[in-house]
Scaffold this active site. Structure first.
Site, PDB file in Angstrom:
ATOM      1  N   ARG A  54       2.521  15.077 -71.314  1.00 39.04           N
ATOM      2  CA  ARG A  54       1.565  15.882 -71.039  1.00 39.04           C
ATOM      3  C   ARG A  54       0.534  15.357 -69.763  1.00 39.04           C
ATOM      4  O   ARG A  54       0.121  16.256 -69.234  1.00 39.04           O
ATOM      5  CB  ARG A  54       0.919  16.433 -72.006  1.00 39.04           C
ATOM      6  CG  ARG A  54       1.720  17.020 -73.055  1.00 39.04           C
ATOM      7  CD  ARG A  54       0.865  17.676 -74.209  1.00 39.04           C
ATOM      8  NE  ARG A  54      -0.418  18.156 -73.501  1.00 39.04           N
ATOM      9  CZ  ARG A  54      -1.468  18.367 -74.296  1.00 39.04           C
ATOM     10  NH1 ARG A  54      -1.572  17.828 -75.601  1.00 39.04           N
ATOM     11  NH2 ARG A  54      -2.680  18.770 -73.774  1.00 39.04           N
TER      12      ARG A  54
ATOM     13  N   ASP B 179     -11.365  10.142 -74.589  1.00 41.59           N
ATOM     14  CA  ASP B 179     -10.061   9.928 -74.065  1.00 41.59           C
ATOM     15  C   ASP B 179      -9.602   8.459 -73.926  1.00 41.59           C
ATOM     16  O   ASP B 179      -8.438   8.184 -73.210  1.00 41.59           O
ATOM     17  CB  ASP B 179      -9.939  10.674 -72.713  1.00 41.59           C
ATOM     18  CG  ASP B 179     -10.210  12.279 -73.260  1.00 41.59           C
ATOM     19  OD1 ASP B 179     -10.055  12.974 -72.236  1.00 41.59           O
ATOM     20  OD2 ASP B 179     -10.019  12.560 -74.462  1.00 41.59           O
TER      21      ASP B 179
ATOM     22  N   LYS C 102      -5.883  15.370 -64.632  1.00 40.06           N
ATOM     23  CA  LYS C 102      -5.325  16.482 -65.282  1.00 40.06           C
ATOM     24  C   LYS C 102      -6.516  17.325 -65.839  1.00 40.06           C
ATOM     25  O   LYS C 102      -6.362  18.625 -65.571  1.00 40.06           O
ATOM     26  CB  LYS C 102      -4.913  16.081 -66.499  1.00 40.06           C
ATOM     27  CG  LYS C 102      -4.398  16.969 -67.605  1.00 40.06           C
ATOM     28  CD  LYS C 102      -3.903  16.343 -68.821  1.00 40.06           C
ATOM     29  CE  LYS C 102      -4.447  15.906 -69.858  1.00 40.06           C
ATOM     30  NZ  LYS C 102      -5.185  16.762 -70.781  1.00 40.06           N
ATOM     31  N   ASN C 103      -7.679  16.875 -66.380  1.00 37.84           N
ATOM     32  CA  ASN C 103      -8.365  17.708 -67.005  1.00 37.84           C
ATOM     33  C   ASN C 103      -9.300  18.391 -65.757  1.00 37.84           C
ATOM     34  O   ASN C 103     -10.062  19.433 -66.239  1.00 37.84           O
ATOM     35  CB  ASN C 103      -9.449  16.990 -67.969  1.00 37.84           C
ATOM     36  CG  ASN C 103      -8.459  16.452 -68.938  1.00 37.84           C
ATOM     37  OD1 ASN C 103      -7.478  17.016 -69.453  1.00 37.84           O
ATOM     38  ND2 ASN C 103      -9.238  15.508 -69.782  1.00 37.84           N
TER      39      ASN C 103
ATOM     40  N   CYS D  66      -5.182  21.096 -82.768  1.00 38.46           N
ATOM     41  CA  CYS D  66      -4.147  20.145 -82.212  1.00 38.46           C
ATOM     42  C   CYS D  66      -4.030  19.096 -83.132  1.00 38.46           C
ATOM     43  O   CYS D  66      -5.073  18.698 -84.266  1.00 38.46           O
ATOM     44  CB  CYS D  66      -4.254  19.757 -80.870  1.00 38.46           C
ATOM     45  SG  CYS D  66      -5.808  18.627 -80.532  1.00 38.46           S
TER      46      CYS D  66
ATOM     47  N   ARG E   8     -10.493  22.089 -83.025  1.00 37.94           N
ATOM     48  CA  ARG E   8     -10.827  22.469 -81.645  1.00 37.94           C
ATOM     49  C   ARG E   8     -11.168  23.982 -81.530  1.00 37.94           C
ATOM     50  O   ARG E   8     -10.516  24.721 -80.808  1.00 37.94           O
ATOM     51  CB  ARG E   8      -9.533  22.323 -80.908  1.00 37.94           C
ATOM     52  CG  ARG E   8      -8.677  20.953 -80.762  1.00 37.94           C
ATOM     53  CD  ARG E   8      -9.594  19.820 -80.319  1.00 37.94           C
ATOM     54  NE  ARG E   8      -9.651  20.059 -78.753  1.00 37.94           N
ATOM     55  CZ  ARG E   8      -8.686  19.413 -77.888  1.00 37.94           C
ATOM     56  NH1 ARG E   8      -7.729  19.035 -78.298  1.00 37.94           N
ATOM     57  NH2 ARG E   8      -9.124  19.449 -76.657  1.00 37.94           N
TER      58      ARG E   8
HETATM   59  C1  EPZ Z   1     -11.735  18.436 -72.999  1.00 38.57           C
HETATM   60  O1  EPZ Z   1     -11.394  19.002 -74.436  1.00 38.57           O
HETATM   61  C2  EPZ Z   1     -10.586  17.680 -72.575  1.00 38.57           C
HETATM   62  N1  EPZ Z   1      -9.514  18.432 -72.370  1.00 38.57           N
HETATM   63  C3  EPZ Z   1     -10.331  16.589 -73.510  1.00 38.57           C
HETATM   64  O2  EPZ Z   1      -9.222  15.697 -73.226  1.00 38.57           O
HETATM   65  C4  EPZ Z   1     -11.498  15.655 -74.006  1.00 38.57           C
HETATM   66  O3  EPZ Z   1     -11.036  14.711 -74.944  1.00 38.57           O
HETATM   67  C5  EPZ Z   1     -12.828  16.442 -74.410  1.00 38.57           C
HETATM   68  O4  EPZ Z   1     -12.851  17.432 -73.286  1.00 38.57           O
HETATM   69  C6  EPZ Z   1     -13.828  15.619 -74.514  1.00 38.57           C
HETATM   70  O5  EPZ Z   1     -14.308  15.057 -73.403  1.00 38.57           O
HETATM   71  C7  EPZ Z   1      -9.609  19.248 -71.324  1.00 38.57           C
HETATM   72  O6  EPZ Z   1     -10.474  19.015 -70.268  1.00 38.57           O
HETATM   73  C8  EPZ Z   1      -8.250  19.926 -70.645  1.00 38.57           C
HETATM   74  P1  EPZ Z   1     -14.979  19.539 -75.997  1.00 38.57           P
HETATM   75  P2  EPZ Z   1     -12.332  20.176 -74.640  1.00 38.57           P
HETATM   76  O7  EPZ Z   1     -15.136  21.142 -76.037  1.00 38.57           O
HETATM   77  O8  EPZ Z   1     -13.047  20.817 -73.584  1.00 38.57           O
HETATM   78  C9  EPZ Z   1     -16.335  20.882 -80.543  1.00 38.57           C
HETATM   79  C10 EPZ Z   1      -7.067  14.631 -73.147  1.00 38.57           C
HETATM   80  O9  EPZ Z   1      -6.931  13.659 -73.612  1.00 38.57           O
HETATM   81  N2  EPZ Z   1     -16.298  21.968 -80.016  1.00 38.57           N
HETATM   82  O10 EPZ Z   1     -15.962  18.753 -75.034  1.00 38.57           O
HETATM   83  O11 EPZ Z   1     -11.682  21.115 -75.672  1.00 38.57           O
HETATM   84  C11 EPZ Z   1     -14.856  20.128 -80.474  1.00 38.57           C
HETATM   85  O12 EPZ Z   1     -14.345  20.583 -81.810  1.00 38.57           O
HETATM   86  C12 EPZ Z   1      -8.032  15.623 -73.726  1.00 38.57           C
HETATM   87  O13 EPZ Z   1      -7.021  14.770 -72.041  1.00 38.57           O
HETATM   88  C13 EPZ Z   1     -16.725  23.036 -80.782  1.00 38.57           C
HETATM   89  O14 EPZ Z   1     -17.236  22.711 -82.061  1.00 38.57           O
HETATM   90  O15 EPZ Z   1     -13.550  19.307 -75.628  1.00 38.57           O
HETATM   91  C14 EPZ Z   1     -14.968  18.764 -80.373  1.00 38.57           C
HETATM   92  O16 EPZ Z   1     -15.254  18.102 -81.648  1.00 38.57           O
HETATM   93  C15 EPZ Z   1      -8.006  15.584 -75.480  1.00 38.57           C
HETATM   94  N3  EPZ Z   1     -16.844  24.322 -80.194  1.00 38.57           N
HETATM   95  C16 EPZ Z   1     -16.231  18.562 -79.406  1.00 38.57           C
HETATM   96  O17 EPZ Z   1     -16.865  19.773 -79.175  1.00 38.57           O
HETATM   97  C17 EPZ Z   1     -16.439  24.698 -79.204  1.00 38.57           C
HETATM   98  O18 EPZ Z   1     -16.538  25.950 -78.778  1.00 38.57           O
HETATM   99  C18 EPZ Z   1     -15.884  18.245 -77.886  1.00 38.57           C
HETATM  100  O19 EPZ Z   1     -14.951  19.264 -77.470  1.00 38.57           O
HETATM  101  C19 EPZ Z   1     -15.953  23.854 -78.423  1.00 38.57           C
HETATM  102  C20 EPZ Z   1     -15.952  22.405 -78.783  1.00 38.57           C
END
Ligand code: EPZ
Length: 458
Positions: free
Chosen positions: A430, A338, A52-53, A146, A151
């Site tokens: 989802r 995850d 999915k991701n 969410c 996020r």
């Molecule tokens: C991706 O989300 C995945 N989703 C998530 O999977 C996964 O948990 C996550 O990566 C971490 O591996 C998709 O790929 C669609 P991040 P993403 O940006 O990109 C902070 C699932 O269950 N952050 O690596 O949103 C954020 O708040 C989902 O399949 C900032 O502060 O994750 C978080 O604490 C859930 N500023 C941390 O980084 C930003 O601009 C990790 O977020 C971006 C992120």
């Protein structure tokens, strides 16, 4: 722990008994739930769907190309459907047949993804990089938070700004335009404060069409980043270092058509490994990329089970009695956030103590309360859950709070005594393609039924 059911719970379960498992003519006033009857052991092989991701980021990446793109091995998920709606709203022509998706992004019309769609699918924010790189201007609604956290997208925005975009947020919409009268973004050196998956993907995609070289420092290293880079390279992008902390992208003028298969879903695979472990079952999974499961396999081996890698794309779980282990979620190659909820369900029935610490998201322990309802002995202190393994869990009506939490509750139900009723399936659907069909194929005893929505409200 008193496991007797309240009157309301008895009533809810009674209602469910009367429910039929077929989808009713009209679902007005009804909601789907999954009834899981614990105790069955599993056997056989389960097919793992496309990731999915990876699929969501790559679907956004097709906006970079003005030729035809074909994606294969797409999972049949609500999130994929929503991303198709968002691409269509931008003017992309789509044709789906089975797990294939043909995409024609030649005439991207209005370059604003509609808020009502973006707010339902955070990953739709990934279109901002490709749209800005292709059109020089775009507006994308902020996805908002969410259940698992706020996020924010500040790292995405700062990266685009460094590449020569004016980015401002007005009334919940991110407006981005290439500065001055330049047509293309400009390559830049960008160092991420945190190895954000999404920010790495946004910047990498935008950089493929920028003028000059972009270097991303402290980049995310997840397999989905490498899959996205492979997809972009298959269209002619020049990317090196993906899968390490430093990614270099040399911008090109345009990208060409491709036909690209999505990698198998490592999170779904780990979910099935947890289902096998908690039910003491021998099962195998295909296809998988064993390297993508290294931390999950290492942790399962530490907990007792054997995990055998059988060739390049199959793993087999051989059950052993379960013992506790500590988990700390970290960016890849650390233990994936995850997989945290699913492993917690297994640790709840593993002998001894375990500590699970969630470091990636600020609110991703909500499944603890639901596991406690099933008799798990877990205490939350800050961002850690302290687990004392119990010999058995008891079935109960439980509420899903987010995608992976819902999978954890199904896993717990497989091993619990009696019936577990998992509500809130919109989360599960989802990210998991026909999870009940796949688990039934392994011998699990569960079914999806429709019940009156008011009878099972939390
Ligand atoms: C991706 O989300 C995945 N989703 C998530 O999977 C996964 O948990 C996550 O990566 C971490 O591996 C998709 O790929 C669609 P991040 P993403 O940006 O990109 C902070 C699932 O269950 N952050 O690596 O949103 C954020 O708040 C989902 O399949 C900032 O502060 O994750 C978080 O604490 C859930 N500023 C941390 O980084 C930003 O601009 C990790 O977020 C971006 C992120």
């Amino acid at each position: 722990m008193d496991n007797s059911l309240s009157f309301r719970e008895e009533k809810a379960i009674k209602t469910i008994h009367e429910a039929t498992s077929a989808t009713p003519q009209s679902t007005e006033g009804l909601q789907p739930v999954i009834e899981v009857y614990g105790g069955a052991s599993l056997r056989g092989e389960v097919r793992v769907s496309g990731a999915k991701n990876s699929a969501l980021a790559i679907m956004a990446g097709t906006l970079l190309c003005s030729d035809d793109c074909r994606l294969r091995n797409l999972p049949a998920l609500a999130d994929i459907d929503r991303m198709c709606q968002i691409l269509s709203a931008i003017g992309v022509k789509l044709r789906r047949s089975g797990d294939c998706l043909d995409i024609d992004a030649r005439d991207i019309g209005q370059s604003q993804a509609p808020y009502e769609l973006v707010s339902q699918l955070r990953a739709s924010f990934f279109v901002i990089g490709p749209l800005l790189a292709r059109l020089g201007t775009t507006q994308v609604p902020l996805p908002g938070g969410c259940a698992i956290g706020a996020r924010p997208v500040d790292l995405h925005v700062r990266g685009l700004h460094a590449m020569g975009a004016d980015v401002r947020i007005e009334h919940g919409v991110v407006h981005a335009n290439v500065r001055g009268n330049r047509r293309r973004l400009t390559g830049a050196n960008i160092y991420l404060d945190y190895p954000s998956v999404g920010a790495t993907e946004t910047i990498m995609m935008a950089a493929t069409l920028a003028e000059g070289e972009t270097v991303i420092g402290n980049a995310a290293q997840e397999p989905e980043i490498v899959d996205l880079a492979n997809f972009c390279r298959s269209m002619g992008a020049r990317i090196k270092g993906d899968g390490t902390a430093t990614i270099m992208i040399e911008g090109v003028e345009r990208l060409h058509a491709t036909d690209f298969p999505i990698i198998p879903d490592r999170i779904e695979a780990a979910t099935f490994l947890c289902a096998g472990a908690i039910t003491h079952s021998e099962i195998s999974l295909f296809p998988v990329v064993p390297d993508h499961l290294s931390s999950a396999i290492a942790k399962l081996r530490e907990m007792g089970p054997e995990v055998v890698v059988e060739g390049p794309d199959r793993v087999r779980l051989i059950p052993k009695s379960l013992r506790g282990a500590d988990i700390e979620t970290l960016p890849y190659p650390g233990f994936p956030t995850d997989m945290q909820a699913q492993f917690m369900a297994v640790l709840a029935m593993s002998e001894g103590n375990s500590v699970v610490t969630e470091t990636v998201f600020e609110n991703r322990l909500q499944h603890v309360a639901e596991l406690q309802r099933m008799g798990a002995n877990i205490k939350v202190k800050g961002n850690s859950a302290i687990i004392q393994g119990v010999p058995f869990l008891s079935g109960a009506p439980v509420m899903s709070t987010d995608l992976r939490a819902s999978a954890a509750l199904v896993i717990a139900g497989l091993a619990a005594e009696g019936k577990t009723v998992v509500q809130g399936l919109k989360h599960l659907d989802r990210g998991y393609e026909d999870i009940e069909g796949k688990l039934r194929g392994l011998g699990a005893n569960l079914r999806r039924v429709w019940v009156p929505a008011e009878d099972t409200a939390g």
